[in-house]
Scaffold this active site. Sequence first.
Site, PDB file in Angstrom:
ATOM      1  N   CYS A 198       8.392  -4.262  -9.890  1.00 48.02           N
ATOM      2  CA  CYS A 198       7.327  -3.524  -9.197  1.00 48.02           C
ATOM      3  C   CYS A 198       7.241  -2.065  -9.614  1.00 48.02           C
ATOM      4  O   CYS A 198       6.168  -1.467  -9.546  1.00 48.02           O
ATOM      5  CB  CYS A 198       7.480  -3.640  -7.686  1.00 48.02           C
ATOM      6  SG  CYS A 198       9.016  -2.988  -7.013  1.00 48.02           S
ATOM      7  N   HIS A 220       9.839  -1.583  -2.107  1.00 47.61           N
ATOM      8  CA  HIS A 220       8.685  -1.926  -2.940  1.00 47.61           C
ATOM      9  C   HIS A 220       7.922  -0.665  -3.338  1.00 47.61           C
ATOM     10  O   HIS A 220       7.789   0.277  -2.549  1.00 47.61           O
ATOM     11  CB  HIS A 220       7.777  -2.871  -2.144  1.00 47.61           C
ATOM     12  CG  HIS A 220       6.608  -3.393  -2.897  1.00 47.61           C
ATOM     13  ND1 HIS A 220       6.715  -4.014  -4.118  1.00 47.61           N
ATOM     14  CD2 HIS A 220       5.278  -3.381  -2.607  1.00 47.61           C
ATOM     15  CE1 HIS A 220       5.511  -4.368  -4.545  1.00 47.61           C
ATOM     16  NE2 HIS A 220       4.630  -3.980  -3.646  1.00 47.61           N
TER      17      HIS A 220
END
Length: 331
Positions: free
Chosen positions: A91, A166
């Site tokens: 990510c 994230h």
Amino acid sequence: MSDEDESSGWHLTESDPGVFSELLKTLGVPLLVDDLYSLDPEALQTLKPIHAFIFLFKWVSSTSDERGGASGTYDDAFPGFFAHQVVNNACATLAVLNALLNIPSLTMGPQLQDLQAFTNGMDAQMRGLAITSSDFLREAHNSLSPPSAISLDGLGGQKTKEDAYHFVVYLPVAGCLYELDGLKKQPVNHGPVGEGGEGWLAKGREVIEARIATYPPGSLEFSLLAIHDDPLPSLQAQLESLQSSGNDLASASIVSRISQENEKRQQWAFENSLRRHNHVGLVHALTLALAKSGRLEAAAQQARVKMTERVEKAAAKAKAEGKEGHEMDED
């Protein structure tokens, strides 16, 4: 997003400006990444022009994801580049690419240019697959986040589920502020940005501060970085102009800023060299030396005591913060 293993071939990445700036350098992009500790206009002024914010947060599922978020809506007609995250741990690089490939007239290296051309016209899922299948990108991503060389598997310890963190990005595209999250089905449109004043940064501050406000007071479960122009060329041009005009006082101020920028980059280079180095041999040699001198057991016991103290201190802090939050709710 992080996972317990690295079976995808992509390793975990630190939320560190030196790591991201080195990634941009590898991609042939003349931009830098810096930490942001405040979104106040004064804090942002020194980094302008800012092209995007990279936001790291502890991921939790939310019912608002169904509509895009608390302050935005999904945009199935997004006019820019957007790729889905299709493997674990990618990510960070995915967030960077979702930002870079939406910056107009950006200078980039030939390999990134080829990727952009190759993925032109693909949907978000296919773009995600193309990115994570790129050996060049995976090697660039992993170069500063080597796999763990020590495994605790088989030692009988109970595995615990770790929090997942994230990366997403916020940036202006076609006059609106967008949130590009590779785990969401589409880009999230947070509305039009202002043309005067701070421009898109004012809207970005509003949306990010509202998101941070959803965390308990004092939480450290997120970090924020800014992708911005490299200030050195501009500073060096200013210095030459001031020196030619004989403005020694202003020249000294610019020289100080240039020195600070160079020192920062030297620190990044040193830290990145440590990240690239495998320290297992050193640890083994030190452990062997302690064992031969008869000091290993004492050192191990001291380490256990320190670790116990750290765990107890962290638990007490978490308990205190939880109690404070509960009292505030009651108020």
